[in-house]
Design a protein around this motif. Structure first.
Motif, PDB file in Angstrom:
ATOM      1  N   ALA A  30       0.713  -1.566   0.258  1.00 54.09           N
ATOM      2  CA  ALA A  30      -0.112   0.029  -0.262  1.00 54.09           C
ATOM      3  C   ALA A  30       0.541   0.981   0.061  1.00 54.09           C
ATOM      4  CB  ALA A  30      -1.203   0.151   0.794  1.00 54.09           C
ATOM      5  N   HIS A  31       1.676   1.064   0.869  1.00 49.18           N
ATOM      6  CA  HIS A  31       2.803   2.630   0.632  1.00 49.18           C
ATOM      7  C   HIS A  31       3.411   3.186  -0.566  1.00 49.18           C
ATOM      8  CE1 HIS A  31       7.085   4.160   1.861  1.00 49.18           C
ATOM      9  NE2 HIS A  31       6.717   5.251   1.715  1.00 49.18           N
ATOM     10  N   GLY A  32       3.754   1.718  -1.472  1.00 50.20           N
ATOM     11  CA  GLY A  32       4.549   1.506  -2.753  1.00 50.20           C
ATOM     12  C   GLY A  32       3.279   2.749  -3.843  1.00 50.20           C
ATOM     13  N   LEU A  33       2.358   2.042  -3.583  1.00 47.09           N
ATOM     14  CA  LEU A  33       1.192   2.188  -4.652  1.00 47.09           C
ATOM     15  C   LEU A  33       0.990   3.572  -4.180  1.00 47.09           C
ATOM     16  CD1 LEU A  33      -1.423  -0.735  -5.041  1.00 47.09           C
ATOM     17  CD2 LEU A  33      -0.144  -0.276  -6.115  1.00 47.09           C
ATOM     18  N   ALA A  34       0.915   4.002  -2.677  1.00 43.96           N
ATOM     19  CA  ALA A  34       0.844   5.072  -2.429  1.00 43.96           C
ATOM     20  C   ALA A  34       1.941   6.634  -2.801  1.00 43.96           C
ATOM     21  CB  ALA A  34       0.588   6.052  -0.720  1.00 43.96           C
ATOM     22  N   GLU A  35       3.714   5.916  -2.519  1.00 41.92           N
ATOM     23  CA  GLU A  35       4.180   7.035  -3.739  1.00 41.92           C
ATOM     24  C   GLU A  35       4.171   6.864  -5.105  1.00 41.92           C
ATOM     25  OE1 GLU A  35       5.963   8.456  -1.823  1.00 41.92           O
ATOM     26  OE2 GLU A  35       6.367   7.460   0.049  1.00 41.92           O
ATOM     27  N   LEU A  36       3.549   5.749  -5.417  1.00 39.04           N
ATOM     28  CA  LEU A  36       3.231   6.120  -6.946  1.00 39.04           C
ATOM     29  C   LEU A  36       1.910   6.765  -7.593  1.00 39.04           C
ATOM     30  CD1 LEU A  36       4.418   2.050  -7.572  1.00 39.04           C
ATOM     31  CD2 LEU A  36       5.536   4.148  -8.543  1.00 39.04           C
ATOM     32  N   GLY A  37       1.854   6.730  -6.412  1.00 39.97           N
ATOM     33  CA  GLY A  37       0.749   7.869  -6.782  1.00 39.97           C
ATOM     34  C   GLY A  37      -0.790   6.707  -7.400  1.00 39.97           C
ATOM     35  N   ASP A  38      -0.688   5.591  -7.237  1.00 43.07           N
ATOM     36  CA  ASP A  38      -1.545   4.564  -7.683  1.00 43.07           C
ATOM     37  C   ASP A  38      -2.875   4.930  -6.629  1.00 43.07           C
ATOM     38  OD1 ASP A  38      -2.862   2.380  -7.600  1.00 43.07           O
ATOM     39  OD2 ASP A  38      -1.712   1.722  -9.490  1.00 43.07           O
ATOM     40  N   PRO A  39      -4.150   5.213  -7.227  1.00 48.16           N
ATOM     41  CA  PRO A  39      -5.352   5.327  -6.355  1.00 48.16           C
ATOM     42  C   PRO A  39      -5.562   4.173  -5.840  1.00 48.16           C
ATOM     43  CG  PRO A  39      -6.099   5.134  -9.004  1.00 48.16           C
ATOM     44  CD  PRO A  39      -4.337   5.239  -8.488  1.00 48.16           C
ATOM     45  N   ARG A  40      -5.375   2.444  -6.302  1.00 45.12           N
ATOM     46  CA  ARG A  40      -5.279   1.316  -5.362  1.00 45.12           C
ATOM     47  C   ARG A  40      -4.444   1.467  -3.511  1.00 45.12           C
ATOM     48  NH1 ARG A  40      -3.647  -2.446 -10.281  1.00 45.12           N
ATOM     49  NH2 ARG A  40      -1.914  -1.198 -10.452  1.00 45.12           N
ATOM     50  N   CYS A  41      -3.772   2.419  -3.257  1.00 43.44           N
ATOM     51  CA  CYS A  41      -3.447   2.888  -2.348  1.00 43.44           C
ATOM     52  C   CYS A  41      -4.904   3.041  -1.358  1.00 43.44           C
ATOM     53  CB  CYS A  41      -2.461   3.605  -2.318  1.00 43.44           C
ATOM     54  SG  CYS A  41      -3.228   5.692  -2.869  1.00 43.44           S
ATOM     55  N   VAL A  42      -5.849   3.513  -1.880  1.00 46.94           N
ATOM     56  CA  VAL A  42      -6.616   3.897  -0.737  1.00 46.94           C
ATOM     57  C   VAL A  42      -7.236   3.084  -0.082  1.00 46.94           C
ATOM     58  CG1 VAL A  42      -9.169   5.613  -0.331  1.00 46.94           C
ATOM     59  CG2 VAL A  42      -7.019   6.954  -2.143  1.00 46.94           C
ATOM     60  N   GLU A  43      -8.469   1.934  -1.115  1.00 43.00           N
ATOM     61  CA  GLU A  43      -8.827   1.186   0.007  1.00 43.00           C
ATOM     62  C   GLU A  43      -7.785   0.430   0.051  1.00 43.00           C
ATOM     63  OE1 GLU A  43     -11.074  -1.522   0.952  1.00 43.00           O
ATOM     64  OE2 GLU A  43     -11.780   0.857   0.126  1.00 43.00           O
ATOM     65  N   ALA A  44      -6.538  -0.189  -0.735  1.00 40.38           N
ATOM     66  CA  ALA A  44      -5.825  -1.102   1.010  1.00 40.38           C
ATOM     67  C   ALA A  44      -5.742  -0.368   1.568  1.00 40.38           C
ATOM     68  CB  ALA A  44      -4.420  -0.714   0.236  1.00 40.38           C
ATOM     69  N   ALA A  45      -5.609   0.923   2.098  1.00 40.46           N
ATOM     70  CA  ALA A  45      -5.162   1.849   3.594  1.00 40.46           C
ATOM     71  C   ALA A  45      -6.530   1.531   4.087  1.00 40.46           C
ATOM     72  CB  ALA A  45      -4.530   2.959   3.573  1.00 40.46           C
ATOM     73  N   ARG A  46      -7.288   1.346   3.655  1.00 35.76           N
ATOM     74  CA  ARG A  46      -8.620   1.790   4.309  1.00 35.76           C
ATOM     75  C   ARG A  46      -8.803   0.428   4.837  1.00 35.76           C
ATOM     76  NH1 ARG A  46     -12.108   3.089   0.682  1.00 35.76           N
ATOM     77  NH2 ARG A  46     -11.551   5.337   1.382  1.00 35.76           N
ATOM     78  N   ARG A  47      -8.798  -1.083   4.498  1.00 37.72           N
ATOM     79  CA  ARG A  47      -8.614  -2.527   4.761  1.00 37.72           C
ATOM     80  C   ARG A  47      -7.740  -2.941   5.733  1.00 37.72           C
ATOM     81  NH1 ARG A  47      -7.744  -5.032  -0.259  1.00 37.72           N
ATOM     82  NH2 ARG A  47      -6.801  -6.832   0.474  1.00 37.72           N
ATOM     83  N   LEU A  48      -6.998  -1.706   5.861  1.00 41.91           N
ATOM     84  CA  LEU A  48      -5.312  -1.738   6.874  1.00 41.91           C
ATOM     85  C   LEU A  48      -6.070  -0.615   8.613  1.00 41.91           C
ATOM     86  CD1 LEU A  48      -2.180  -1.314   4.130  1.00 41.91           C
ATOM     87  CD2 LEU A  48      -2.901  -4.443   6.236  1.00 41.91           C
ATOM     88  N   ARG A  49      -6.459  -0.365   8.284  1.00 39.61           N
ATOM     89  CA  ARG A  49      -7.358   0.308   9.186  1.00 39.61           C
ATOM     90  C   ARG A  49      -7.569  -0.704  11.132  1.00 39.61           C
ATOM     91  NH1 ARG A  49     -11.417   4.337   6.923  1.00 39.61           N
ATOM     92  NH2 ARG A  49      -9.912   5.516   6.081  1.00 39.61           N
ATOM     93  N   PRO A  50      -6.845  -0.899  11.865  1.00 42.95           N
ATOM     94  CA  PRO A  50      -6.563   0.897  12.165  1.00 42.95           C
ATOM     95  C   PRO A  50      -4.769   1.032  12.011  1.00 42.95           C
ATOM     96  CG  PRO A  50      -6.761  -1.168  14.729  1.00 42.95           C
ATOM     97  CD  PRO A  50      -6.536  -1.352  13.193  1.00 42.95           C
ATOM     98  N   LEU A  51      -4.704   1.987  11.808  1.00 34.96           N
ATOM     99  CA  LEU A  51      -2.899   2.521  11.506  1.00 34.96           C
ATOM    100  C   LEU A  51      -2.434   2.810  12.900  1.00 34.96           C
ATOM    101  CD1 LEU A  51      -3.371   3.450   7.555  1.00 34.96           C
ATOM    102  CD2 LEU A  51      -2.254   1.131   8.342  1.00 34.96           C
ATOM    103  N   ASP A  52      -0.948   2.327  12.987  1.00 39.74           N
ATOM    104  CA  ASP A  52      -0.501   2.878  13.914  1.00 39.74           C
ATOM    105  C   ASP A  52       0.596   4.205  13.277  1.00 39.74           C
ATOM    106  OD1 ASP A  52       1.832   3.161  16.497  1.00 39.74           O
ATOM    107  OD2 ASP A  52       2.070   1.189  16.792  1.00 39.74           O
TER     108      ASP A  52
END
Length: 152
Positions: free
Chosen positions: A103-125
């Motif tokens: 998810a981090h790599g996708l966010a760094e690449l500006g890939d919109p798939r990072c949003v759902e990936a981060a949402r599914r990982l909640r809660p984040l520390d």
């Protein structure tokens, strides 16, 4: 691995890369686990043989090997065809840390798939590794042109 920790014996970076690449298919996952640590991260373009090796490691049967490959790929800033799709393929990995790296790599690449990936990982520390790197990457992603309805 000793090769990845420094250049104490005078070995050149290309030689270290070559040693790592030679062990991509090693039968012992503990050996394959060290391969990403031997591979340099290029600033502009990743050679195809290195990409092939990392993509193979991202599909490795060993979850630890996949995690190391995901971490390497997530922190790669060079031009690398297919990297976003390989990272997206790790979003359902059995290891949470692998999913966070992807998810981090996708966010760094500006890939919109990072949003759902981060949402599914909640809660984040936000203060713990590797979540903190994902949170920072998501903040940068959200500050860009892409707007989302949910905040982290």
């Amino acid at each position: 691995s000793g090769l990845s920790e420094g250049d104490d014996d005078g070995a050149r970076d290309d030689e270290i890369d070559a040693v790592g690449l030679a062990y991509v298919g090693h039968p012992d996952p503990q050996v394959r686990l060290e391969v990403p640590e031997t591979l340099r991260r290029e600033a502009e373009r990743v050679p195809p043989e290195k990409l092939d090796a990392l993509y193979a490691l991202a599909r490795d049967p060993d979850s630890g090997v996949r995690e190391r490959a995901a971490h390497w790929l997530a922190s790669c800033r060079a031009q690398a065809p297919g990297i976003a799709d390989v990272l997206a393929g790790l979003l359902d990995d059995e290891r949470r840390d692998t999913r966070v790296h992807a998810a981090h790599g996708l966010a760094e690449l500006g890939d919109p798939r990072c949003v759902e990936a981060a949402r599914r990982l909640r809660p984040l520390d936000v203060d713990g590794w590797p979540d903190s790197s994902l949170v920072r990457a998501m903040w940068r992603y959200k500050e860009g042109d892409v707007k989302t309805s949910d905040s982290l």
